[in-house]
Each structure stands twice: as structure tokens, then as C-alpha cells.
Design a protein around this motif. Structure first.
Motif, mmCIF file in Angstrom:
data_model
loop_
_atom_site.group_PDB
_atom_site.id
_atom_site.type_symbol
_atom_site.label_atom_id
_atom_site.label_comp_id
_atom_site.label_asym_id
_atom_site.label_seq_id
_atom_site.Cartn_x
_atom_site.Cartn_y
_atom_site.Cartn_z
ATOM 1 N N TRP A 1 0.949 -0.708 0.052
ATOM 2 C CA TRP A 1 -0.116 0.211 0.270
ATOM 3 C C TRP A 1 0.880 1.393 -0.073
ATOM 4 O O TRP A 1 0.284 2.005 -0.535
ATOM 5 C CB TRP A 1 -1.086 0.150 0.526
ATOM 6 C CG TRP A 1 -1.826 -0.762 0.921
ATOM 7 C CD1 TRP A 1 -1.739 -2.059 1.937
ATOM 8 C CD2 TRP A 1 -3.678 -0.752 0.369
ATOM 9 N NE1 TRP A 1 -3.217 -3.046 1.154
ATOM 10 C CE2 TRP A 1 -3.894 -2.311 0.847
ATOM 11 C CE3 TRP A 1 -3.740 -0.536 -0.766
ATOM 12 C CZ2 TRP A 1 -5.283 -2.153 -0.702
ATOM 13 C CZ3 TRP A 1 -4.622 -0.020 -1.449
ATOM 14 C CH2 TRP A 1 -5.580 -1.448 -0.440
ATOM 15 N N ALA A 2 2.029 1.489 0.379
ATOM 16 C CA ALA A 2 2.532 2.404 0.794
ATOM 17 C C ALA A 2 3.373 2.812 -0.680
ATOM 18 O O ALA A 2 3.819 3.428 -1.533
ATOM 19 C CB ALA A 2 4.249 2.625 1.895
ATOM 20 N N ILE A 3 3.379 1.998 -1.788
ATOM 21 C CA ILE A 3 4.816 1.548 -3.022
ATOM 22 C C ILE A 3 2.893 1.914 -3.694
ATOM 23 O O ILE A 3 3.463 3.250 -4.341
ATOM 24 C CB ILE A 3 4.136 0.207 -3.650
ATOM 25 C CG1 ILE A 3 5.905 -0.167 -2.335
ATOM 26 C CG2 ILE A 3 5.315 0.181 -5.365
ATOM 27 C CD1 ILE A 3 6.523 -1.301 -2.477
ATOM 28 N N MET A 4 2.137 1.354 -3.394
ATOM 29 C CA MET A 4 0.999 2.269 -4.256
ATOM 30 C C MET A 4 0.803 3.454 -4.131
ATOM 31 O O MET A 4 0.127 4.453 -5.144
ATOM 32 C CB MET A 4 -0.590 1.210 -3.805
ATOM 33 C CG MET A 4 -0.596 0.104 -4.300
ATOM 34 S SD MET A 4 -1.707 -0.874 -4.160
ATOM 35 C CE MET A 4 -3.042 0.118 -4.548
ATOM 36 N N GLY A 5 0.581 4.414 -2.798
ATOM 37 C CA GLY A 5 0.812 5.580 -3.179
ATOM 38 C C GLY A 5 1.664 6.974 -2.778
ATOM 39 O O GLY A 5 1.494 7.406 -3.523
ATOM 40 N N ILE A 6 3.181 5.869 -3.155
ATOM 41 C CA ILE A 6 4.143 6.958 -3.682
ATOM 42 C C ILE A 6 3.930 6.596 -5.347
ATOM 43 O O ILE A 6 4.120 8.118 -5.797
ATOM 44 C CB ILE A 6 5.154 6.348 -3.699
ATOM 45 C CG1 ILE A 6 5.108 6.075 -2.232
ATOM 46 C CG2 ILE A 6 6.558 6.587 -4.483
ATOM 47 C CD1 ILE A 6 7.357 5.489 -1.574
ATOM 48 N N VAL A 7 3.420 5.867 -5.445
ATOM 49 C CA VAL A 7 2.855 5.752 -7.273
ATOM 50 C C VAL A 7 2.109 7.174 -7.409
ATOM 51 O O VAL A 7 1.876 7.487 -8.457
ATOM 52 C CB VAL A 7 2.472 4.566 -7.641
ATOM 53 C CG1 VAL A 7 2.298 4.791 -9.013
ATOM 54 C CG2 VAL A 7 3.951 3.328 -8.043
ATOM 55 N N VAL A 8 0.572 6.932 -7.224
ATOM 56 C CA VAL A 8 -0.634 7.922 -6.988
ATOM 57 C C VAL A 8 -0.063 9.165 -6.872
ATOM 58 O O VAL A 8 -0.369 10.386 -7.398
ATOM 59 C CB VAL A 8 -1.288 7.691 -5.940
ATOM 60 C CG1 VAL A 8 -2.252 8.611 -5.923
ATOM 61 C CG2 VAL A 8 -2.143 6.258 -6.217
ATOM 62 N N VAL A 9 0.659 9.512 -6.061
ATOM 63 C CA VAL A 9 1.554 10.790 -5.864
ATOM 64 C C VAL A 9 2.723 11.341 -7.288
ATOM 65 O O VAL A 9 2.375 12.500 -7.079
ATOM 66 C CB VAL A 9 2.251 11.316 -4.279
ATOM 67 C CG1 VAL A 9 3.041 12.420 -4.105
ATOM 68 C CG2 VAL A 9 1.581 10.595 -3.112
ATOM 69 N N SER A 10 2.899 10.789 -7.304
ATOM 70 C CA SER A 10 3.701 10.637 -8.508
ATOM 71 C C SER A 10 3.486 11.319 -9.434
ATOM 72 O O SER A 10 2.775 11.844 -10.949
ATOM 73 C CB SER A 10 5.061 9.685 -8.808
ATOM 74 O OG SER A 10 4.117 8.842 -9.655
ATOM 75 N N LEU A 11 2.241 10.305 -10.129
ATOM 76 C CA LEU A 11 0.748 10.503 -10.828
ATOM 77 C C LEU A 11 0.073 12.143 -10.659
ATOM 78 O O LEU A 11 0.281 12.882 -11.452
ATOM 79 C CB LEU A 11 -0.189 9.501 -11.013
ATOM 80 C CG LEU A 11 0.732 8.164 -11.885
ATOM 81 C CD1 LEU A 11 -0.278 7.233 -11.180
ATOM 82 C CD2 LEU A 11 1.466 8.281 -12.922
ATOM 83 N N VAL A 12 -0.044 12.224 -9.139
ATOM 84 C CA VAL A 12 -0.870 13.560 -9.651
ATOM 85 C C VAL A 12 -0.085 14.274 -9.581
ATOM 86 O O VAL A 12 -0.117 15.944 -9.928
ATOM 87 C CB VAL A 12 -0.816 13.496 -8.264
ATOM 88 C CG1 VAL A 12 -1.709 14.951 -7.375
ATOM 89 C CG2 VAL A 12 -2.475 12.346 -7.857
#
Length: 324
Positions: free
Chosen positions: A183-194
Motif C-alpha cells: 500500500w505504501a508503494i501504491m501511495g507513492i505511485v499515486v503521488v507521483s502521477l498527481v
């Protein structure tokens, strides 16, 4: 002698009941309701219901959402546990899509892979639309130096190449040696896309606000003493939301492809997370000997992206009067 007046000249006294003497046509109320002018969204929904493309794309998207929410409805096999004796066994009645290199069911992994892709794309779209949209509202409504500052900041982020910027961000916060959870990795990916895509939402919302901020109803609300918060949330945002809604629908499909691209390059999601991009990355060395390892996750990915893009196009045509 007084002669009686002709019956055509005799008038009856006015009745106290207003309905007396008035003929009400059956179905008049329903006709009046039908003739009432419709709003933008209701008119768009009426147009969408007539489009087969909308129902096809909506059905596919609903299928992927159910697949992401409850993958056990589609398969009882495990997506992470495998048997090496079944390594690269082709499709059969036991495993419709065959087994991968580690003996895991490809069909189960394709089903479970929808969860990571859909969650990342929806979360990224929500963050991009909320952050970029609010920045556009503030810049368009306030204007002046604040508008210039937000616009220049958006141009800076727009000038960063997407893939290069995502690689830098993900390698910085999610390098090869990091031991972060799924979930932490998914959160980092989401932040980078935003971070890399919010300027487009900002520009769309800013343009819409600039087009309506001097409208009569905004001037009237300001004259009646309405504050900036009430004007923004009560009048500006509801009347400027249609273009951003269309963009967000298409953006979901774009983020599904972006997540798969980053995972394929090895900088996005990683095992034990199951995603279509990871499956494509693992299958790239076996394209000639086991092409089904690449075909099935790619087919799921392409179908999901096309479904969201088709839905976005249908919504755009419904909300734009010039395209009807």
C-alpha cells in the motif's frame, strides 16, 4: 310585456369554484412536466441513454470494478502461490490462461491484477482533479499575481517529461533497496502521477472559471453580499464542472496505462503486488516460447483503457452541444 331574453344572451353568474367551466385536458400535468426545460446534466443523460457506445463502455467498466472489488467471484485459484511443476504449462480446462514461469494461474493473476490498476488509477484521478481543479478555481477567480504564479508553476511541472519525472520520483522514494509495503508503494505511485499531471486539470478549471466569473448570476450573488467561499462552491464549481468531468473520465484510462508502463519499467508496483504491468514485465522474456503470458494481461489492459476512453468520449459528446 317583457319578453324573455334569448338563451345565447343569458350569462350564468360567476362560480366560486375556479375549476367550474374550465376543461382540464387529461394528461396536461404530465405534458407540462415533459415540456419543462432540462438542465445540462439531465439533457446529457438523456442523450447518453441513446448511445450503444456508452452502455458497452459502462458495462465493461462495471465488470472491471466488480473484478477489483471481489476477485473471488471470478476465480478460486491463488494469484501468488504457484507450483514449479506447472511452469509455463499452456492454457487448458484446468487453467484457462495457462500457468506462468513460477507455476501460478495466469487467469487468477489477471483477475487480481485489476485491483491494483483500478485503485491506482481512481486514486490518482481523484487527487489530480481535486488538487488541479481547486488550483484552477483559485487562479481563475482571484486573478492578478496569484493567477500568474499558479500558471507559471503549472508550466514548470508541464515541462517535466512524464516518464523521466516518474522515474526520478519513484527511484528517490521507492528505490531498489526500500522495504515498503504494497500500500505504501501504491501511495507513492499515486503521488507521483498527481504531481506530474495536475497542471492540465488546473488549466481546464481556470478557463471555465474565467468564462463565467463575470456572469450576471455571479455579479448578483456578489451584490447580495455572498462571500468568496459561497460564490466558489455554490455558483462557480457547479457551472464549471462539466469539462473537468469529461477529462477525469478519460484520465482514468490514461492512468491505467501509466501504472502498467511504470510497473513494466520496474519503477512502479512490485511483487508481491499483482498488476497487469508486472505480469507483462515478467512475460517479456518468454514472448516466443509462451506468448500467452503476454497476450492475456495485455488484452485486459487494453480493454480497460479503451473502456474508460470510450466512456469519456461519449460523455464529452453528450455534454458538448456542438457535437450532438
Amino acid at each position: 310585456m317583457n319578453e324573455p331574453l334569448p338563451s345565447s344572451l343569458v350569462t350564468s353568474p360567476p362560480s366560486a369554484d375556479p375549476t367550474v367551466g374550465n376543461t382540464i385536458e387529461p394528461g396536461a400535468d404530465a405534458k407540462q412536466k415533459k415540456d419543462r426545460p432540462r438542465g445540462l446534466l439531465s439533457d446529457a443523460w438523456r442523450d447518453l441513454r441513446r448511445k450503444p457506445l456508452f452502455w458497452i463502455s459502462a458495462g465493461l467498466i462495471l465488470l472491471f470494478l466488480v473484478m477489483a472489488a471481489a476477485p473471488s467471484l471470478f476465480t478460486s485459484a491463488s494469484a501468488t502461490e504457484g507450483v514449479l511443476a506447472r511452469s509455463r504449462v499452456g492454457p487448458s480446462a484446468d487453467a484457462w490462461f495457462g500457468y506462468d514461469v513460477q507455476g501460478r494461474d495466469v487467469f487468477a493473476r489477471a483477475i487480481y491484477g485489476a485491483r491494483a490498476s483500478i485503485v491506482v488509477s481512481l486514486a490518482s484521478t481523484l487527487g489530480t482533479v481535486l488538487f488541479g481543479g481547486m488550483m484552477g478555481v483559485i487562479a481563475g477567480y482571484r486573478g492578478g499575481w496569484l493567477d500568474g504564479l499558479v500558471s507559471r508553476l503549472g508550466e514548470v511541472f508541464s515541462g517535466i517529461p512524464f516518464v523521466l519525472g516518474a522515474i526520478v520520483i519513484l527511484f528517490t522514494f521507492n528505490g531498489p533497496g526500500s522495504n515498503r509495503g504494497p500500500w505504501a508503494i501504491m501511495g507513492i505511485v499515486v503521488v507521483s502521477l498527481v504531481v506530474l499531471t495536475w497542471p492540465v486539470s488546473m488549466r481546464i478549471m481556470r478557463s471555465s472559471v474565467l468564462a463565467v466569473r463575470d456572469a450576471d448570476y455571479i455579479v448578483a450573488a456578489r451584490a447580495m453580499g455572498a462571500g468568496p467561499g459561497r460564490i466558489i462552491f455554490k455558483h462557480l464549481i457547479p457551472n464549471c464542472l462539466a469539462p473537468l468531468l469529461v477529462y477525469s473520465t478519460i484520465l482514468i484510462g490514461s492512468f491505467v496505462g501509466a501504472e502498467a508502463t511504470l510497473s513494466f519499467l520496474g519503477v512502479g508496483l512490485r511483487t508481491p503486488v499483482v498488476s497487469w504491468g508486472i505480469m507483462i514485465n515478467e512475460a517479456q522474456n518468454y514472448i516466443r516460447v509462451s506468448p500467452y503470458l503476454l497476450f492475456f494481461p495485455s488484452a485486459f489492459l487494453v480493454t480497460a483503457v479503451l473502456a474508460f476512453v470510450m466512456l469519456g468520449e461519449a460523455v464529452r459528446e453528450a455534454l458538448d452541444p456542438k457535437l450532438r
